[in-house]
Design a protein around this motif. Structure first.
Motif, PDB file in Angstrom:
ATOM      1  N   MET A   1     -13.069  -7.827   9.876  1.00 43.05           N
ATOM      2  CA  MET A   1     -11.691  -7.127   9.764  1.00 43.05           C
ATOM      3  C   MET A   1     -11.451  -5.932   9.149  1.00 43.05           C
ATOM      4  SD  MET A   1      -9.746  -9.480  11.618  1.00 43.05           S
ATOM      5  CE  MET A   1      -8.045  -9.102  11.066  1.00 43.05           C
ATOM      6  N   ASP A   2     -10.897  -4.728   9.455  1.00 37.77           N
ATOM      7  CA  ASP A   2     -10.585  -3.574   8.918  1.00 37.77           C
ATOM      8  C   ASP A   2      -9.460  -3.508   7.818  1.00 37.77           C
ATOM      9  OD1 ASP A   2     -12.333  -1.576  10.540  1.00 37.77           O
ATOM     10  OD2 ASP A   2     -11.649  -3.164  11.624  1.00 37.77           O
ATOM     11  N   ALA A   3      -9.245  -2.282   6.873  1.00 40.73           N
ATOM     12  CA  ALA A   3      -8.458  -2.203   5.845  1.00 40.73           C
ATOM     13  C   ALA A   3      -7.039  -2.716   6.245  1.00 40.73           C
ATOM     14  CB  ALA A   3      -8.442  -0.886   5.354  1.00 40.73           C
ATOM     15  N   ARG A   4      -6.636  -3.527   5.550  1.00 43.13           N
ATOM     16  CA  ARG A   4      -4.963  -4.031   5.810  1.00 43.13           C
ATOM     17  C   ARG A   4      -4.203  -3.147   5.207  1.00 43.13           C
ATOM     18  NH1 ARG A   4      -6.605  -9.412   2.487  1.00 43.13           N
ATOM     19  NH2 ARG A   4      -7.299  -7.505   1.365  1.00 43.13           N
ATOM     20  N   SER A   5      -4.162  -2.691   4.088  1.00 37.75           N
ATOM     21  CA  SER A   5      -3.245  -2.158   3.140  1.00 37.75           C
ATOM     22  C   SER A   5      -3.599  -0.646   2.842  1.00 37.75           C
ATOM     23  CB  SER A   5      -2.700  -2.861   1.694  1.00 37.75           C
ATOM     24  OG  SER A   5      -4.176  -3.074   1.169  1.00 37.75           O
ATOM     25  N   TYR A   6      -2.628   0.310   3.184  1.00 38.92           N
ATOM     26  CA  TYR A   6      -3.037   1.726   3.028  1.00 38.92           C
ATOM     27  C   TYR A   6      -1.699   2.244   2.066  1.00 38.92           C
ATOM     28  CZ  TYR A   6      -6.308   1.781   7.087  1.00 38.92           C
ATOM     29  OH  TYR A   6      -7.458   1.176   7.890  1.00 38.92           O
ATOM     30  N   LEU A   7      -1.951   2.228   0.795  1.00 42.91           N
ATOM     31  CA  LEU A   7      -1.005   3.005   0.015  1.00 42.91           C
ATOM     32  C   LEU A   7      -0.759   4.323  -0.298  1.00 42.91           C
ATOM     33  CD1 LEU A   7       0.849   2.222  -2.338  1.00 42.91           C
ATOM     34  CD2 LEU A   7      -0.979   1.927  -3.853  1.00 42.91           C
ATOM     35  N   PHE A   8      -0.056   4.769  -0.161  1.00 44.68           N
ATOM     36  CA  PHE A   8       0.195   6.306  -0.214  1.00 44.68           C
ATOM     37  C   PHE A   8       0.612   6.455  -1.612  1.00 44.68           C
ATOM     38  CE2 PHE A   8       1.591   6.348   4.289  1.00 44.68           C
ATOM     39  CZ  PHE A   8       0.978   7.314   4.929  1.00 44.68           C
ATOM     40  N   VAL A   9       0.033   7.869  -2.056  1.00 46.27           N
ATOM     41  CA  VAL A   9       0.416   8.402  -3.137  1.00 46.27           C
ATOM     42  C   VAL A   9       0.517  10.103  -3.235  1.00 46.27           C
ATOM     43  CG1 VAL A   9      -2.025   8.560  -4.013  1.00 46.27           C
ATOM     44  CG2 VAL A   9      -0.649   8.348  -5.786  1.00 46.27           C
ATOM     45  N   PRO A  10       1.453  10.500  -3.839  1.00 47.80           N
ATOM     46  CA  PRO A  10       1.683  11.840  -3.745  1.00 47.80           C
ATOM     47  C   PRO A  10       0.499  12.819  -4.118  1.00 47.80           C
ATOM     48  CG  PRO A  10       3.588  10.968  -4.732  1.00 47.80           C
ATOM     49  CD  PRO A  10       2.386   9.804  -4.521  1.00 47.80           C
ATOM     50  N   GLY A  11       0.211  13.608  -3.430  1.00 48.26           N
ATOM     51  CA  GLY A  11      -1.038  14.695  -3.500  1.00 48.26           C
ATOM     52  C   GLY A  11      -0.887  15.415  -5.006  1.00 48.26           C
ATOM     53  N   ASP A  12       0.434  15.545  -5.291  1.00 47.02           N
ATOM     54  CA  ASP A  12       0.531  16.598  -6.709  1.00 47.02           C
ATOM     55  C   ASP A  12       0.785  15.576  -7.895  1.00 47.02           C
ATOM     56  OD1 ASP A  12       3.067  15.287  -5.778  1.00 47.02           O
ATOM     57  OD2 ASP A  12       4.069  17.164  -6.098  1.00 47.02           O
ATOM     58  N   ARG A  13       0.358  14.110  -7.646  1.00 46.54           N
ATOM     59  CA  ARG A  13       0.596  13.687  -8.795  1.00 46.54           C
ATOM     60  C   ARG A  13      -0.847  12.868  -9.267  1.00 46.54           C
ATOM     61  NH1 ARG A  13       5.748  11.925  -9.995  1.00 46.54           N
ATOM     62  NH2 ARG A  13       4.782  11.481 -12.106  1.00 46.54           N
ATOM     63  N   PRO A  14      -1.862  13.756  -9.514  1.00 46.77           N
ATOM     64  CA  PRO A  14      -2.925  13.093 -10.039  1.00 46.77           C
ATOM     65  C   PRO A  14      -3.291  12.114 -11.010  1.00 46.77           C
ATOM     66  CG  PRO A  14      -2.770  15.228 -10.883  1.00 46.77           C
ATOM     67  CD  PRO A  14      -1.595  15.136 -10.151  1.00 46.77           C
ATOM     68  N   GLU A  15      -2.108  11.924 -11.885  1.00 42.74           N
ATOM     69  CA  GLU A  15      -2.147  10.884 -12.855  1.00 42.74           C
ATOM     70  C   GLU A  15      -1.975   9.580 -12.341  1.00 42.74           C
ATOM     71  OE1 GLU A  15       2.162  12.019 -12.248  1.00 42.74           O
ATOM     72  OE2 GLU A  15       0.116  13.084 -12.478  1.00 42.74           O
ATOM     73  N   ARG A  16      -1.638   9.474 -11.072  1.00 48.91           N
ATOM     74  CA  ARG A  16      -1.315   8.266  -9.975  1.00 48.91           C
ATOM     75  C   ARG A  16      -2.364   7.941  -9.323  1.00 48.91           C
ATOM     76  NH1 ARG A  16       4.881   8.652  -7.807  1.00 48.91           N
ATOM     77  NH2 ARG A  16       6.064   8.844  -9.899  1.00 48.91           N
ATOM     78  N   PHE A  17      -3.577   8.873  -9.286  1.00 50.74           N
ATOM     79  CA  PHE A  17      -4.391   8.272  -8.149  1.00 50.74           C
ATOM     80  C   PHE A  17      -5.259   7.206  -8.493  1.00 50.74           C
ATOM     81  CE2 PHE A  17      -5.059  13.418  -7.188  1.00 50.74           C
ATOM     82  CZ  PHE A  17      -3.863  13.230  -6.515  1.00 50.74           C
ATOM     83  N   MET A  18      -5.927   7.163  -9.739  1.00 53.58           N
ATOM     84  CA  MET A  18      -6.553   6.114 -10.348  1.00 53.58           C
ATOM     85  C   MET A  18      -5.678   4.552 -10.439  1.00 53.58           C
ATOM     86  SD  MET A  18      -9.645   6.594 -10.568  1.00 53.58           S
ATOM     87  CE  MET A  18     -10.088   5.154 -10.983  1.00 53.58           C
ATOM     88  N   LYS A  19      -4.348   4.738 -10.735  1.00 52.24           N
ATOM     89  CA  LYS A  19      -3.504   3.726 -10.752  1.00 52.24           C
ATOM     90  C   LYS A  19      -3.377   3.246  -9.158  1.00 52.24           C
ATOM     91  CE  LYS A  19      -0.538   5.150 -14.466  1.00 52.24           C
ATOM     92  NZ  LYS A  19       0.673   5.830 -14.965  1.00 52.24           N
ATOM     93  N   ALA A  20      -3.241   4.048  -8.242  1.00 53.31           N
ATOM     94  CA  ALA A  20      -3.223   3.772  -6.785  1.00 53.31           C
ATOM     95  C   ALA A  20      -4.698   2.685  -6.419  1.00 53.31           C
ATOM     96  CB  ALA A  20      -2.842   4.927  -6.078  1.00 53.31           C
ATOM     97  N   LEU A  21      -5.550   3.348  -6.964  1.00 54.58           N
ATOM     98  CA  LEU A  21      -6.804   2.947  -6.471  1.00 54.58           C
ATOM     99  C   LEU A  21      -7.101   1.526  -7.343  1.00 54.58           C
ATOM    100  CD1 LEU A  21      -9.286   5.827  -6.672  1.00 54.58           C
ATOM    101  CD2 LEU A  21      -8.688   4.327  -4.520  1.00 54.58           C
ATOM    102  N   ASP A  22      -6.420   1.147  -8.221  1.00 55.95           N
ATOM    103  CA  ASP A  22      -6.400  -0.128  -9.137  1.00 55.95           C
ATOM    104  C   ASP A  22      -5.189  -0.992  -8.658  1.00 55.95           C
ATOM    105  OD1 ASP A  22      -8.521   0.851 -10.489  1.00 55.95           O
ATOM    106  OD2 ASP A  22      -6.913   1.867 -12.331  1.00 55.95           O
ATOM    107  N   ALA A  23      -4.403  -0.791  -7.637  1.00 58.27           N
ATOM    108  CA  ALA A  23      -3.317  -1.444  -7.240  1.00 58.27           C
ATOM    109  C   ALA A  23      -3.657  -2.324  -6.195  1.00 58.27           C
ATOM    110  CB  ALA A  23      -2.197  -0.730  -6.681  1.00 58.27           C
ATOM    111  N   GLY A  24      -5.094  -2.620  -5.901  1.00 56.26           N
ATOM    112  CA  GLY A  24      -5.346  -3.743  -4.913  1.00 56.26           C
ATOM    113  C   GLY A  24      -5.612  -3.419  -3.592  1.00 56.26           C
ATOM    114  N   ALA A  25      -5.048  -1.881  -3.057  1.00 53.95           N
ATOM    115  CA  ALA A  25      -4.886  -1.967  -1.518  1.00 53.95           C
ATOM    116  C   ALA A  25      -6.268  -1.595  -1.213  1.00 53.95           C
ATOM    117  CB  ALA A  25      -4.338  -0.376  -1.511  1.00 53.95           C
ATOM    118  N   ASP A  26      -6.465  -1.957   0.041  1.00 49.44           N
ATOM    119  CA  ASP A  26      -7.798  -1.725   0.857  1.00 49.44           C
ATOM    120  C   ASP A  26      -7.967  -0.147   0.944  1.00 49.44           C
ATOM    121  OD1 ASP A  26      -7.855  -4.435   1.128  1.00 49.44           O
ATOM    122  OD2 ASP A  26      -7.076  -4.274   3.111  1.00 49.44           O
ATOM    123  N   ALA A  27      -7.038   0.560   0.961  1.00 53.53           N
ATOM    124  CA  ALA A  27      -7.277   2.026   1.131  1.00 53.53           C
ATOM    125  C   ALA A  27      -6.172   2.949   0.508  1.00 53.53           C
ATOM    126  CB  ALA A  27      -7.376   2.508   2.730  1.00 53.53           C
TER     127      ALA A  27
END
Length: 270
Positions: A1-27
């Motif tokens: 199966m392929d990625a199920r969840s694709y979580l958007f994060v604003p491109g001008d909020r770099p402090e959120r990038f790692m938080k988004a990666l740690d949120a459990g989303a497949d992508a």
């Protein structure tokens, strides 16, 4: 199966990038388009390029600005230099448009084509056939605005069916469904995931980390399905030559194939 969840994060909020990666989303989709105001787009692009140079890019997707906007060409050039491997192209309206994008990227970069206009739906077969396109995603909100459709339910059944059919015809992974806007209504989200899954979608766009777990669970086989698959496969080994019954229902090759898919379920890269 392929990625199920694709979580958007604003491109001008770099402090959120790692938080988004740690949120459990497949992508994780780092968004340079709708989530970034025009005045901040250049700064966001430059910051994202620096971050990507040292980041683990295996679960990352960059959504560039649409073709024809003032920021599109530089977004694509940045992606080409950064080493990102997956790009989401909004307002994917034609195969030629996507082929032009592909021509400006390294050969290994894959494309998620975001279908969110009437033109994109009409050209979906040709879009899906572009060699670098690996998946279609449904931009439901923008599509409704473009088509003059009010409602995100049965009003979109035709388009959802077409997306699944064209994805299958092109040999792509099943498509990704659009966002659910109600952040605090997780039951509504669960209903939307169930509907998308019935239509043949296997993924969904998420706009908040709290949506990720429901989406992941909704597109994964539940325990009842796993037990059913185990019963089918056990009976299959006992009846290798033809059709048989499980739970009082006829089982033949398509049913066995579904049982195997459930039994072998695993999440792959975006």
């Amino acid at each position: 199966m392929d990625a199920r969840s694709y979580l958007f994060v604003p491109g001008d909020r770099p402090e959120r990038f790692m938080k988004a990666l740690d949120a459990g989303a497949d992508a994780v989709v780092i968004d340079l388009e709708d989530a970034v105001a025009p005045a901040a787009k250049e700064h966001a692009r430059e910051g994202l390029q620096r971050w990507l140079m040292t980041a683990d890019r295996s679960r990352l997707i960059v959504r560039v600005n649409a073709v024809g906007t003032p920021w599109h060409a530089e977004d694509v050039e940045m992606v080409s230099r950064s080493g990102a491997s997956v790009v989401m192209v909004p307002k994917s309206d034609s195969a030629q448009q996507l082929a032009d994008v592909v021509a400006r990227l390294p050969s290994q970069v894959r494309i998620v084509a975001l279908i969110e206009t009437v033109a994109g739906v009409v050209a979906m077969r040709e879009i899906a056939a572009v060699p670098s396109v690996v998946r279609l995603a449904f931009g439901t909100i923008d599509f409704c605005a473009d088509a003059g459709i009010e409602g995100l339910g049965v009003e979109l059944d035709y388009v959802r069916s077409q997306m699944v059919i064209e994805s299958r015809h092109a040999g792509l992974a099943a498509p990704i469904d659009g966002v659910t806007l109600e952040l605090d209504n997780l039951e509504r989200l669960t209903e939307h995931v169930a509907t998308a899954r019935r239509f043949g979608f296997t993924g969904k766009l998420c706009i908040h980390p709290k949506q990720v777990d429901r989406v992941n669970r909704g597109f994964a086989p539940n325990e009842e399905e796993r037990r059913w698959a185990a019963r089918v496969l056990a009976a299959c080994s006992e009846h290798p030559e033809g059709a048989f019954a499980v739970d009082g229902k006829l089982v033949d090759k398509p049913i066995v194939d579904r049982a195997r898919r459930i039994s072998e379920f695993e999440v792959q890269a975006p």
